[in-house]
Design an enzyme around this catalytic site. Structure first.
Site, PDB file in Angstrom:
ATOM      1  NE  ARG A 195      35.435  32.631  40.000  1.00 32.48           N
ATOM      2  CZ  ARG A 195      35.716  32.657  38.684  1.00 32.48           C
ATOM      3  NH1 ARG A 195      34.961  31.975  37.845  1.00 32.48           N
ATOM      4  NH2 ARG A 195      36.709  33.371  38.232  1.00 32.48           N
ATOM      5  CB  SER A 229      41.703  40.809  45.005  1.00 38.32           C
ATOM      6  OG  SER A 229      41.557  39.771  44.089  1.00 38.32           O
ATOM      7  CG  ASP A 283      41.950  41.289  41.716  1.00 31.45           C
ATOM      8  OD1 ASP A 283      43.019  41.891  41.965  1.00 31.45           O
ATOM      9  OD2 ASP A 283      40.831  41.825  41.806  1.00 31.45           O
TER      10      ASP A 283
END
Length: 891
Positions: free
Chosen positions: A629, A690, A744
């Site tokens: 994203r 992450s 994350d």
């Protein structure tokens, strides 16, 4: 009827020689489902305002036999109205068309015509009644409206029909109107719809029906004891199904409190008590400890299950007998009065009470009012008193009294005998409307009462009898249409194809009952196609099937519990896991022990949480799984505004080279900036990455290992931020200013911290799992300094990689781990994260199939495909549950 001794009387047998055929009607008592009627005097209230006129070309009025329902051709000669010799077909057609004409004009009508009109219900009114009944059904199923509902919609806790694998010996005790019927049913598990059966019927003394409750159950147990002795049944465990045809509030299949008596029963000290326990106690007193009551049902449910043994699943049953009732398989999540929320559950509608709130007052006739006033329960079970065979003879009797009072019948004869309650039975009414011998039977029946009927009297009595019985059949059809339409609506179907089991005196004794039932149901519920299945053995066989299914499901539950037992963690297990994690956390924070800890406790160099004063425009990247994203975030005094886009990372790139991966990321960033007109802007960029990293600065982090299916080469041990900067140079993208790299989990904590400064923990349970928290610097041995706090990225997905959790790993977990790209690593993550739960469940389903606990032992070949069962399926399934037992995910 037997003597008044409370010992069982000699019964009738159906022995092994007749085991392959159902007992005849002489060998079993008739069924009943309603309360008993009484008698009274009649006051003339038959003059009612005419109903709305009905066009002659439409099937709007129903007196049971509508001329537009049956499509009969006149086979008899043309008759005048004053001709007393009617053919059956001509009379039916004349009655309907004449009544329709009478509703269209205001010409005077005869007493007989007024009586027939009172017993006529227009189709338009039946549609309204159907709608009212559906509303009453919904109220009966609602948690907050159930107590005020006229239809109690009682859960039966029967959630499955036979699948043909049931086998063994099963006892049935059926409490009937004035008898106790005992059966021994042997099922062979081969799908044979004709089990071996032995049965015996015992007459019940009248004083037991109205005596002490304990005496009733003792008598039933004595009947059972004598039956077992006479049949030389071995002293092995025998499950028993109890057919108890009275309103009960069930909380389990084998637990039911009596709500009220009916059908002439009024035994003391039973209402409000568990009738299963009362019977089990009485059985134990007979030293029958091997007999266990495992299921209770009423006769309607037994009928549905009986019809389900014919190789055709049956989901609805209707009993048209002394009482009236219907049951059906409802969507369990709509049954708010029960805890079951998945699948379907059989609901006992108890629709005999429909109308007790006055909703039927406009179609109740003066004759119905008289029958109700003279019953044992005035004002109750109004629907049942219009349709039950216990009352139809009484309704007919009151019609005849009224017509005789108006000189329309039996002129010159004394009708005193008609004022005696019970003098005219429903059985006689059914014989009177018999097509072949009706006139002769009518004359004989009336003369036996001391009346002197002429031919016209006999014809008119036949008309009245047919109108009373046909109205009952029409009302049954209306109730059935309401149930079917409700099923179709709640299952979101365009058309419902369903089998309906039917039993009872009216269905068996009235040649046209089935025809009327089908025709009117079709008019009221055209979206439903019911197939009527006559019950071949009442509720006895069905009760055995309910019991057999209960035993099968209980055995399956035990086997399922064994399979799932390793997944169920006790409180002590969770406490131990908690202690082990605390131990690994301390090792991870220690300077000398950090390298050997399974929980890495990585410093993030994030030393403060937001205070709400932050403002500006920023770019953000979020890489944590198969989707990537890109966002632009504007933080102002008015709040936060964001625009974002999600890009897919193909598997070939995830598992290719590092250069290809980061080149793809830069391509996605450029595409986003072009769409947002940001190519000329150089904005601070935060990178959410992450994966486990050793962070040596806010914008410098060395990748420790890939997880979540990534395995891009040339990345482990490298500075992730530098890899991104190098890719930007290769792509000639100079406007990239990376200022921070975070995990994350840290990003989650900081995002929530902007809204609530007290937020100091971040937790991720998604494709992977992780946690972070603000730790005191004095406890962080891997970073210099003792002042303030620093966010610690725990990387707890690797908890257990050193073997400390091996004792809670199941065989399913080990198989899943072995088939991953990193066996032996991220062991804790593989127990609880979304990337692996679907695979764990898939292996559990295969294990259950091997034990024939699922899919009849024949799973779909697709189930053998790795990753075919997605974790999102678990979420969808879990949404249907209100709660679940504590499992290891509680960690």
């Amino acid at each position: 009827m037997g003597s008044r001794s409370t010992r069982p009387q000699s019964g009738r047998y159906g022995g092994p020689d007749s085991a392959q055929q159902s007992p005849g009607s002489a060998g079993r008592p008739r069924r009943s489902s309603g309360s008993e009627a009484a008698g009274s005097s009649y006051s003339d209230r038959s003059r009612r305002p005419p109903r709305q006129a009905v066009p002659s070309g439409s099937p709007m009025a129903v007196v049971g036999h509508s001329c537009h329902i049956h499509h009969r051709r006149d086979s008899g000669r043309t008759l005048q109205r004053n001709d007393s010799r009617w053919s059956m077909e001509t009379e039916d057609r004349f009655t309907m068309s004449h009544l329709m004409n009478q509703e269209r004009d205001s010409s005077p009508s005869t007493p007989v015509q007024r009586a027939l009109r009172a017993l006529t219900i227009p189709l338009e009114r039946l549609h309204i009644m159907k709608g009212h009944m559906m509303q009453a059904m919904r109220r009966g199923l609602g948690r907050h409206t159930h107590s005020r509902a006229t239809l109690k919609m009682l859960p039966t806790y029967i959630c499955a029909t036979p699948d043909g694998t049931e086998k063994g010996d099963f006892l049935v005790v059926e409490l009937c109107q004035s008898q106790v019927r005992t059966l021994l049913v042997t099922l062979f598990g081969d799908g044979n719809p004709s089990p071996q059966m032995m049965y015996k019927t015992f007459d019940m003394p009248e004083d037991i029906m109205q005596g002490e409750g304990q005496a009733l159950f003792d008598f039933i147990a004595q009947c059972l004891s004598q039956f077992l002795a006479d049949t030389n049944t071995p002293l092995e465990h025998l499950p028993l199904g109890f057919v108890f045809p009275f309103s009960c509030r069930q909380t389990q299949l084998n637990k039911a409190e009596l709500i009220s008596w009916s059908k002439g029963f009024s035994c003391k000290d039973v209402v409000g008590r568990d009738v299963v326990q009362l019977l089990q106690s009485a059985i134990n007193k007979q030293e029958l400890s091997h007999v266990e009551v495992v299921a209770l049902m009423n006769d309607t449910v037994g009928t549905m299950m009986t019809c389900s043994t014919e190789g055709r699943p049956c989901e609805v049953a209707l009993v048209a007998d002394k009482g009236s009732n219907c049951c059906f398989m409802a969507e369990a999540h709509l049954v708010e009065t029960a805890e079951e929320t998945s699948g379907r559950m059989c609901i006992n509608t108890e629709w005999g009470r429909f109308g007790d709130d006055g909703i039927l007052s406009d179609i109740l006739t003066p004759y119905d009012e008289c029958v109700d006033e003279e019953s044992f329960s005035p004002g109750e079970k109004r629907f049942e008193k219009m349709v039950g065979s216990l009352y139809l003879g009484e309704i007919t009797r009151h019609v005849l009294i009224a017509l005789a009072a108006e000189k329309a019948l039996f002129t010159g004869s004394s009708i005193a005998v008609l004022k005696e309650k019970g003098v005219l039975t429903t059985h006689q009414v059914l014989e009177i409307i018999n097509i072949e011998e009706g006139m002769a039977v009518t004359k004989t029946t009336l003369e036996a009462l001391g009346l002197q009927p002429n031919e016209q009297d006999c014809s008119r009595v036949q008309q009245i009898c047919r109108a009373v019985v046909s109205r009952a059949a029409t009302l049954y059809a209306t109730g059935l249409a309401a149930v079917l339409s409700y099923m179709c609506e709640t299952r979101d179907m365009d058309q419902l194809l369903v089998n309906v089991g039917v039993d009872g005196e009216l269905y068996q004794g009235h040649t046209r009952f089935k025809e009327i039932l089908q025709s009117v149901t079709r008019l009221l519920a055209p979206e439903c196609v019911p197939t009527l299945l006559p019950s071949t053995d009442g509720s006895g066989r069905g009760a055995a099937m309910v019991t057999a299914v209960a035993v099968r499901l209980e055995a399956q539950r035990r086997e399922v519990a064994k399979v799932l037992a390793p997944l169920r963690l006790k409180h002590d297990d969770l406490v131990e896991v908690q202690a082990l994690m605390r131990q690994e956390m301390e090792l991870g924070l220690g300077q000398e022990t950090h390298a050997n800890a399974s929980v890495r406790m990585l410093p993030t160099y994030v030393c403060h949480t937001p205070d709400g004063t932050e403002q500006g425009e920023f770019l953000a990247l979020d890489l944590g799984g198969t989707n990537f994203r890109v966002l632009v975030v504007q933080v102002t005094e008015e709040g936060i505004r964001m625009a974002s886009e999600i890009y897919v990372i193909p598997t070939a790139i995830m598992q290719g080279t590092g250069e290809a991966l980061f080149d793809h990321i830069i391509d996605c960033i450029v595409d986003f900036q072009l769409k947002q007109n940001l190519m000329t802007h150089t904005l601070p960029l935060g990178f959410t990455f992450s994966f486990p990293c050793q962070q040596v600065g806010l914008d410098k982090a060395l990748l420790l290992t890939w997880t979540k299916g990534f395995s891009a080469s040339g990345c482990v041990g490298q500075d992730v931020v530098q890899l991104l900067r190098e890719a930007a140079e290769r792509k000639h993208h100079s406007g990239l200013k990376v200022v921070a790299l975070v995990n994350d989990t840290v990003g989650t904590m900081m995002s929530c911290g902007y809204e609530d400064p007290k937020c100091e923990i971040g937790l991720i349970v998604g494709t992977g799992t992780n946690a972070c928290y603000m730790e005191e610097m004095r406890n962080v041995g891997t970073v210099e300094g003792d002042e303030g706090r620093m966010c610690i990225n725990m990387e707890w997905g690797a908890f257990g990689d050193n073997g400390c959790l091996d004792h809670i790993f199941t065989s399913f977990d080990r198989v899943v781990d072995e088939q991953t790209i990193n066996p032996g690593k991220q062991r804790f993550e593989k127990l609880i994260s979304g990337m692996y739960l679907g695979e764990i469940v898939r292996h559990i389903l295969l294990a259950m199939s091997d034990k024939e606990l699922l899919f009849h032992g024949n799973p779909s070949p697709k189930l053998f495909t790795k990753d075919i069962f997605k974790t999102k399926f678990l979420s969808t399934i879990e949404l249907t549950w209100i709660s679940m037992p504590a499992t290891r995910t509680a960690c």
